[in-house]
Design a protein around this motif. Structure first.
Motif, PDB file in Angstrom:
ATOM      1  N   GLN A 190     -15.292   1.198  -5.115  1.00  0.00           N
ATOM      2  CA  GLN A 190     -14.145   1.507  -4.279  1.00  0.00           C
ATOM      3  C   GLN A 190     -14.391   2.557  -3.214  1.00  0.00           C
ATOM      4  O   GLN A 190     -13.457   3.136  -2.683  1.00  0.00           O
ATOM      5  N   THR A 243       5.487  -2.630   0.912  1.00  0.00           N
ATOM      6  CA  THR A 243       5.280  -4.076   1.023  1.00  0.00           C
ATOM      7  C   THR A 243       5.708  -4.782  -0.259  1.00  0.00           C
ATOM      8  O   THR A 243       6.341  -5.837  -0.228  1.00  0.00           O
ATOM      9  N   LEU A 290      -9.977  -4.448   0.759  1.00  0.00           N
ATOM     10  CA  LEU A 290      -8.539  -4.666   0.795  1.00  0.00           C
ATOM     11  C   LEU A 290      -8.210  -6.159   0.920  1.00  0.00           C
ATOM     12  O   LEU A 290      -7.307  -6.668   0.271  1.00  0.00           O
ATOM     13  N   ARG A 346      -6.081  -8.174  -1.912  1.00  0.00           N
ATOM     14  CA  ARG A 346      -4.795  -8.761  -1.529  1.00  0.00           C
ATOM     15  C   ARG A 346      -4.896 -10.259  -1.277  1.00  0.00           C
ATOM     16  O   ARG A 346      -3.991 -10.859  -0.700  1.00  0.00           O
ATOM     17  N   VAL A 355      -1.677   5.243   2.748  1.00  0.00           N
ATOM     18  CA  VAL A 355      -2.027   3.829   2.619  1.00  0.00           C
ATOM     19  C   VAL A 355      -1.366   3.234   1.371  1.00  0.00           C
ATOM     20  O   VAL A 355      -0.750   2.170   1.423  1.00  0.00           O
ATOM     21  N   ILE A 387      -2.714  -2.888   6.972  1.00  0.00           N
ATOM     22  CA  ILE A 387      -2.629  -2.268   5.647  1.00  0.00           C
ATOM     23  C   ILE A 387      -1.590  -2.993   4.788  1.00  0.00           C
ATOM     24  O   ILE A 387      -1.796  -3.244   3.605  1.00  0.00           O
ATOM     25  N   ARG A 388      -0.461  -3.350   5.411  1.00  0.00           N
ATOM     26  CA  ARG A 388       0.597  -4.032   4.661  1.00  0.00           C
ATOM     27  C   ARG A 388       0.174  -5.430   4.266  1.00  0.00           C
ATOM     28  O   ARG A 388       0.406  -5.867   3.148  1.00  0.00           O
ATOM     29  N   ARG A 389      -0.372  -6.150   5.206  1.00  0.00           N
ATOM     30  CA  ARG A 389      -0.755  -7.542   4.944  1.00  0.00           C
ATOM     31  C   ARG A 389      -2.148  -7.766   5.507  1.00  0.00           C
ATOM     32  O   ARG A 389      -2.305  -8.260   6.627  1.00  0.00           O
ATOM     33  N   VAL A 404       2.258   2.515   1.824  1.00  0.00           N
ATOM     34  CA  VAL A 404       2.531   1.282   2.569  1.00  0.00           C
ATOM     35  C   VAL A 404       2.477   0.076   1.622  1.00  0.00           C
ATOM     36  O   VAL A 404       3.296  -0.836   1.704  1.00  0.00           O
ATOM     37  N   PHE A 405       1.516   0.106   0.678  1.00  0.00           N
ATOM     38  CA  PHE A 405       1.438  -0.991  -0.306  1.00  0.00           C
ATOM     39  C   PHE A 405       2.732  -1.089  -1.104  1.00  0.00           C
ATOM     40  O   PHE A 405       3.226  -2.175  -1.383  1.00  0.00           O
TER      41      PHE A 405
END
Lengths: 96, 578
Positions: free
Chosen positions: B500, A53, B273, B277, A46, B246-248, A49-50
């Motif tokens: 977390q 990005t 998350l 983000r 995970v 996960i990316r966005r 992936v961050f």
């Protein structure tokens, strides 16, 4: 984060990558070996992936989500990103 | 659209698929939103049935009802069509995660040996993008077939005649069991139908409600809430790729806004998350007032997470009552308890001290207070009882014990594992009932209103980001990683960090000969790399301790709970941390 840099050098990309790991994983800069596997710093799937990005946002690239798993060290990832940047530049030049 | 969609018993999931295609042929059933670009694939209820029926006919050319078929798909609608084809043909679906190209170990080997699949279903996309998998396919010893959701079929194509019944198996869910001894939960057509109705009633989901889901379809939550509950409701299900979320993470919220979705499901970390983000730019123009129910389950639920999420997205129309804590597990098909729709999370302050003693007393002062989030109440036509884990006798409210679930949603047992099945699924009554009892291995208490609060686990299971990990697997990886690490002398456990979620800690003895020259940091790096590669999770701390100082029982069993306590209290004989 979303501003595109003028094409950075490979060394700059390596430096970016190292400082990304320092911030994301809360580890000391001197612990990061450029040839060490990302997994040895605890970069899991995970988190990787961050990082992909973040690299996309920085360099204006589109990468696969497993790019950092397939190029799993600072040196390998930077070399991969460099290649993507060159390909993109060539594509743009060829398109005109 | 009316409640008449639900007022009759379905003979099987095949009957449900056929019914929805008949009742709502032109209504959109499934849509897939790729991470980039706009080519969104969508299927109506009639299309998804016709395509699945055509695939079902192909499956029956190579296999018989009751045979197992592995489902190995990248995100998208091919997986939905393949899964429905299994349901229509009576072939037992075994959804699996696609093995990673770089995986240090292939965890699927033991699953293949356990379920002996006759078929392997996959997509053209996966075959093209992962030539390395062909070897894997061949080793699986199964006939492999490519399923394409976009294949146009003539309406006449398809298998008729034989149809599965409620007692037939629909799928094997391999989310339980360590990697060396996997456990396939046997879920029948009847289990799914029962749980779908329980979920609908507990959540008060209306017919035609739109869902948005990114949880992988090989996960029980993804399959039940992303595919089957939407089918049951006769509403559109919008699927996103897990990696896209996960990316966005805000893509998830964007899809909810775009499709005016009402229902979503995700583990607790997903909400964290979205907050971490959060970017005002990416939220521009978003209106989340359509979002009525956000199931939060599959891992421990945190009050802080809920507060931060509600605070961050309230300006975009998010209703604080949308958050919907729930509790479920594959052994109960999916959902065992759920909250009251629209009221948000129920909280309870309890004394930390009393919890350690197995009771949920009011806190004796601020320091002693711990805020727990309720996982809701038992779904309709089922019961949740707290029992003494040793004697199995029911316990009164506010006393901590093992959570026991009873109902028609409790699965049939573990595939080819009579011993563990008998332990986990004790037969109740004369065994003639379709309802079963499940010992969950989870610890918790109920309050006077029947709200369930989870406090821990009897099993040493570690849950990180909604995925189950077994300590024994992780410990083996650790000890295999370096010769200085003593075999069978390590302990892996999760510590909860208030903000977390769960974090992995490894406590490991080092060999006597290595004690003096220990390079804790270097060795920790080796351990981290091995664990992260093999299990895809990060390690919070690697703690090296003196030889023979790991807590064990007299029979030599590792005491992981005690190790965890000694670690948090700083009482281990630590010789290095990395």
């Amino acid at each position: 984060m979303s501003t595109k840099a003028d094409t950075p050098s490979e060394a700059e990309i390596q430096e970016w990558c190292a400082s990304y790991l320092v911030t994301a994983l809360r580890i000391k800069r001197d612990r990061i070996g450029f040839d060490a596997d990302f997994a040895s710093f605890g970069l899991d799937s995970v988190e990787s992936v961050f990082m992909v990005t973040a690299a996309e946002d920085w360099l204006g690239l589109e990468l696969g989500s497993e790019a950092a798993i397939e190029n799993p060290s600072v040196n390998a990832f930077a070399a991969f990103l460099m290649k993507c940047l060159e390909k993109k530049a060539a594509g743009r030049a060829g398109g005109r | 659209m009316s409640e008449t969609l639900f007022d009759r018993p379905f003979a099987s999931m095949a009957d449900l698929i056929a019914s929805r295609a008949r009742e709502r042929p032109e209504a959109p059933a499934f849509a897939y939103v790729p991470e980039r670009g706009d080519e969104r694939l969508a299927l109506t209820f009639a299309q998804v049935e016709a395509r699945a029926r055509a695939v079902a006919a192909r499956l029956l050319e190579h296999a018989e009802p009751g045979d197992r078929a592995l489902l190995l798909f990248p995100p998208g609608l091919d997986c939905v069509v393949a899964f429905f084809a299994c349901l229509l043909s009576g072939i037992v679906a075994v959804p699996l995660m696609v093995p990673r190209r770089t995986a240090a170990r292939d965890f699927s080997v033991a699953i293949l040996a356990d379920c002996t699949p006759r078929l392997l279903l996959t997509s053209a996309e996966l075959v093209d993008s992962r030539p390395d998998l062909t070897d894997w396919f061949d080793r699986a010893g199964a006939t492999w077939l490519v399923v394409d959701a976009q294949d146009d079929v003539s309406p006449a194509a398809g298998a008729e005649g034989w149809a599965p019944s409620r007692s037939d198996l629909a799928l094997l869910q391999y989310t339980s069991g360590s990697t060396s001894t996997p456990k396939g939960v046997m879920v029948s057509h009847g289990n799914i139908l029962a749980n779908l109705e329980m979920i609908r009633r507990r959540m008060e989901n209306p017919a035609g409600a739109v869902s948005v889901n990114w949880v992988p379809l090989y996960h029980d939550m993804g399959l039940m809430m992303g595919v089957m509950q939407p089918l049951y409701l006769g509403g559109l299900s919008v699927l996103l790729a897990p990696a896209s979320f996960i990316r966005r993470p805000l893509n998830w919220l964007r899809a909810i806004h775009d499709y005016r979705a009402a229902v979503t499901s995700a583990p607790n970390f997903a909400f964290d998350l979205c907050v971490s983000r959060f970017q005002p730019d990416a939220m521009k123009g978003m209106d989340l007032s359509c979002w009525q129910l956000a199931l939060n389950g599959a891992e421990p639920i945190h009050a802080d997470t809920i507060d931060r999420f509600n605070q961050t997205f309230a300006p975009y129309g998010l209703n604080p009552g949308t958050m919907y804590p729930g509790y479920g597990l594959a052994e109960a098909t999916l959902l065992a308890t759920g909250s009251q729709r629209g009221t948000g999370a129920v909280r309870r302050m309890v004394s930390r001290d009393s919890l350690r003693a197995g009771r949920a007393d009011p806190p004796r002062g601020e320091e002693d207070g711990q805020c727990l989030v309720s996982s809701g109440r038992a779904v309709p036509d089922s019961s949740v009882v707290i029992v003494d884990p040793d004697t199995q006798t029911p316990l009164p409210p506010l006393v901590v014990g093992e959570v026991r679930v009873h109902g028609a949603h409790v699965a049939q047992g573990y595939w080819h594992n009579a011993e563990v099945s008998a332990e986990t699924f004790p037969l109740s009554g004369d065994g003639s009932s379709t309802e079963r009892t499940l010992r969950t291995g989870d610890l918790g208490f109920v309050d006077d209103a029947g709200e369930l609060f989870l406090t821990g686990r009897i099993k040493d299971l570690i849950i990180i980001r909604g995925m189950n990990h077994y300590p024994a697997d992780i410990e083996r990886t650790v000890q295999d990683s370096h010769e200085a690490l003593r075999r069978d002398c390590g302990s892996a456990f999760a510590v909860t960090d208030d903000s977390q979620g769960e974090k992995l800690v490894i406590v490991q003895e080092v060999e006597r000969t290595m004690r003096q020259s220990l390079d804790a940091e270097g060795l920790a790096r080796v351990v981290r790399e091995a664990v992260t590669k093999a299990h895809e999770i990060a390690v919070e701390a690697v703690v090296f301790i003196r030889p023979a100082s790991l807590p064990k029982t007299t029979s030599g069993k590792i005491q992981r709970g005690l190790t965890r306590r000694l670690w948090t209290e700083g009482r281990l004989e630590v010789i290095g941390v990395g």
